[in-house]
Write an enzyme that holds these catalytic residues in place. Structure first.
Site, short mmCIF file in Angstrom:
data_model
loop_
_atom_site.label_atom_id
_atom_site.label_comp_id
_atom_site.label_asym_id
_atom_site.label_seq_id
_atom_site.Cartn_x
_atom_site.Cartn_y
_atom_site.Cartn_z
N TYR A 1 86.82 24.00 -87.02
CA TYR A 1 86.22 25.34 -86.91
C TYR A 1 84.94 25.24 -86.09
O TYR A 1 84.09 24.39 -86.37
CB TYR A 1 85.91 25.88 -88.31
N ASP B 1 80.36 18.81 -82.96
CA ASP B 1 79.93 19.99 -83.70
C ASP B 1 79.47 19.51 -85.07
O ASP B 1 80.27 19.27 -85.98
CB ASP B 1 81.08 21.00 -83.81
N LYS C 1 73.50 25.38 -90.40
CA LYS C 1 73.53 25.18 -91.85
C LYS C 1 72.31 24.42 -92.40
O LYS C 1 71.24 24.99 -92.53
CB LYS C 1 74.83 24.49 -92.24
N1 PMP Z 1 80.87 24.84 -86.57
C1 PMP Z 1 81.24 24.35 -87.76
C2 PMP Z 1 81.71 22.92 -87.86
C3 PMP Z 1 81.17 25.17 -88.90
O1 PMP Z 1 81.60 24.69 -90.08
C4 PMP Z 1 80.69 26.48 -88.77
C5 PMP Z 1 80.57 27.41 -89.97
N2 PMP Z 1 81.26 27.08 -91.09
C6 PMP Z 1 80.32 26.94 -87.51
C7 PMP Z 1 80.40 26.09 -86.43
C8 PMP Z 1 79.81 28.33 -87.32
O2 PMP Z 1 78.57 28.48 -87.91
P1 PMP Z 1 78.03 29.93 -88.36
O3 PMP Z 1 78.88 30.37 -89.51
O4 PMP Z 1 76.60 29.67 -88.73
O5 PMP Z 1 78.17 30.81 -87.18
#
Ligand code: PMP
Length: 441
Positions: free
Chosen positions: A147, A246, A274
């Site tokens: 994701y 990521d 996060k």
């Molecule tokens: N990358 C990863 C690996 C994530 O787990 C998430 C959110 N769960 C995101 C990007 C997107 O972050 P946000 O919800 O703060 O937009």
């Protein structure tokens, strides 16, 4: 009211009301999956959350990851409180930006320069732009089940259905015909270097980047196979493609320098979100100077009203200082707490004769009901018994343990040995009471 909902009657009322005004009744689609319903909470402190019915939980969701120091950590609250007395938002420079940028460059191996944004989704978009501008190429190699935020291109291939024609190898590797976002994503299976090599052989000259979660937290917390991240690093270098980690989940959670420090593999670009600000909206893209200079040269647009807002920066400062103290002692402690949970759950499941597979690291792991002994990629996760997982999650909730709907557990520095003991006790009781429903189908 159904008996299982009686404990959550105020939440149920609020949810019904909410659905009349708020689309879907929740503010992020992922939250709708909560069972038996999305709960409404009134307060959080340390490892505990209290809902509007007065139920108290040990919280292993941590707001989907950010609360690495737990709820309402005093150092974060006092830093944000002090900042709030000065100002709330500037839309201009402030000293904390420099402090936090410097700190991240000291902590994260690939960071010579950073840029700030508000959400992980945005940080990934900046990373894509940087990679495309740097290489002059358009395609991005990504992996099933990973994701990378909720914008159109980043969602391509996130959760493909197994038989979807989109995921026949020839379609996955098809060349860019229309030039739209979806055509520019090449979706591959993770933990398979041959797939990546084949894709780069065909499309290397058009490929700007490979993006991966270094630990596949969004699909069962799968670990990279030994040598896999190193293999990606080598292939990326060989084909002139940038490697993006990521680290929105792994960053400031699995080690002070993120998964890149844990595994000793340096990506070209990394994204963070996060945990970096311990629960305040803040995200970061980091890379070497040459790549990040594209922003200064205005070859890559980077903008945002809330970027570098002083409240999130104050929170980031307090969080990073705490995580960096004593050679990362806090994250080591979190890792140990998580490991004792993982081992405790595994031992109880074994003793009860219920097959489970626990993937991940102490700071973040997933409990799957499956007879598989190993999982390498998203497809391997698809035959886990999700109804068993849901029975388990609901029973754990009823016993005061709050978990994410996909069976993921996040651990914070606020989780105590007593929390672990109480949790393990609940797991044991739930496994025995519901054994029949937790067995493989
Ligand atoms: N990358 C990863 C690996 C994530 O787990 C998430 C959110 N769960 C995101 C990007 C997107 O972050 P946000 O919800 O703060 O937009």
């Amino acid at each position: 009211m159904h008996k299982s909902l009686a404990q959550f009657s105020r939440s149920a009322e609020l949810f019904a009301d909410s659905r009349c005004y708020l689309a879907g009744g929740v503010s992020s689609g992922m939250r709708a999956a909560a069972r038996p319903l999305p709960l409404f909470f009134s307060s959080g402190s340390g490892s505990r959350l209290t809902d509007v019915d007065g139920n108290q939980y040990i919280d292993y969701t941590l707001a989907w990851g950010p609360l690495i120091l737990g709820h309402s950590h005093p150092a974060i609250l006092s830093a944000v409180g002090a900042q709030l007395k000065q100002c709330q938002l500037l839309g201009a420079q402030n000293e904390l930006e420099v402090l936090v940028a410097k700190k991240i460059c000291q902590m994260v191996p690939c960071a010579e320069r950073v840029a700030f944004s508000t959400t992980g989704t945005e940080a990934v978009q900046i990373a894509f732009r940087l990679a495309r501008a740097f290489t002059g190429r358009r395609k991005i190699v990504r992996f099933e089940g990973h994701y990378h935020g909720w914008l159109d291109d980043a969602l391509v291939g996130y959760r493909p259905s197994f038989n979807s024609s989109e995921h026949k190898p020839e379609a996955r590797l098809s060349t860019n015909k229309n030039g739209n976002a979806a055509d520019e994503m090449v979706v591959l299976q993770w933990n398979d270097l041959e797939e990546v090599e084949a894709a780069l052989k065909n499309h290397g000259e058009q490929t700007a980047a490979i993006i991966t979660e270094p630990i596949l937290c969004n699909s069962h917390c799968l670990l990279p196979a030994p040598g896999y991240l190193e293999g990606l690093r080598n292939l990326a270098t060989r084909y002139g493609v940038l490697l993006i980690f990521d680290e929105v989940i792994t960053g400031f959670r699995v080690a002070p320098g993120g998964a890149q420090a844990l595994f000793g593999v340096k990506p070209d670009i990394a994204t963070f979100g996060k945990a970096v600000a311990g629960g305040f909206p803040f995200s970061v893209v980091a890379a070497n100077r040459e790549i990040m200079d594209l922003i200064e040269q205005r070859k890559v647009i980077h903008a945002g009203t809330f970027n570098g807002n002083p409240l999130s920066l104050a929170a980031a400062c307090a969080t990073l200082d705490t995580l960096d103290e004593d050679q990362g002692a806090v994250l080591k402690q979190i890792g140990r707490t998580g490991k004792s949970l993982m081992m405790g759950i595994e031992g109880l499941a074994q003793a009860a004769g219920i097959p489970v597979l626990i993937n991940g690291v102490g700071a973040g792991f997933n409990v799957a009901f499956t007879t598989r002994r190993e999982m390498l990629n998203y497809r391997d996760t698809l035959d886990s018994n999700n109804s068993a997982r849901d029975v388990f999650l609901e029973a754990m909730l009823a016993s005061g343990i709050y978990l994410l709907p996909d069976g993921r557990w996040y651990v914070s520095s606020a989780h105590t040995l007593e929390d672990v003991a109480r949790t393990i006790d609940s797991v044991g009781k739930v496994l025995l009471k519901h054994k029949a429903k937790l067995m493989p189908v």
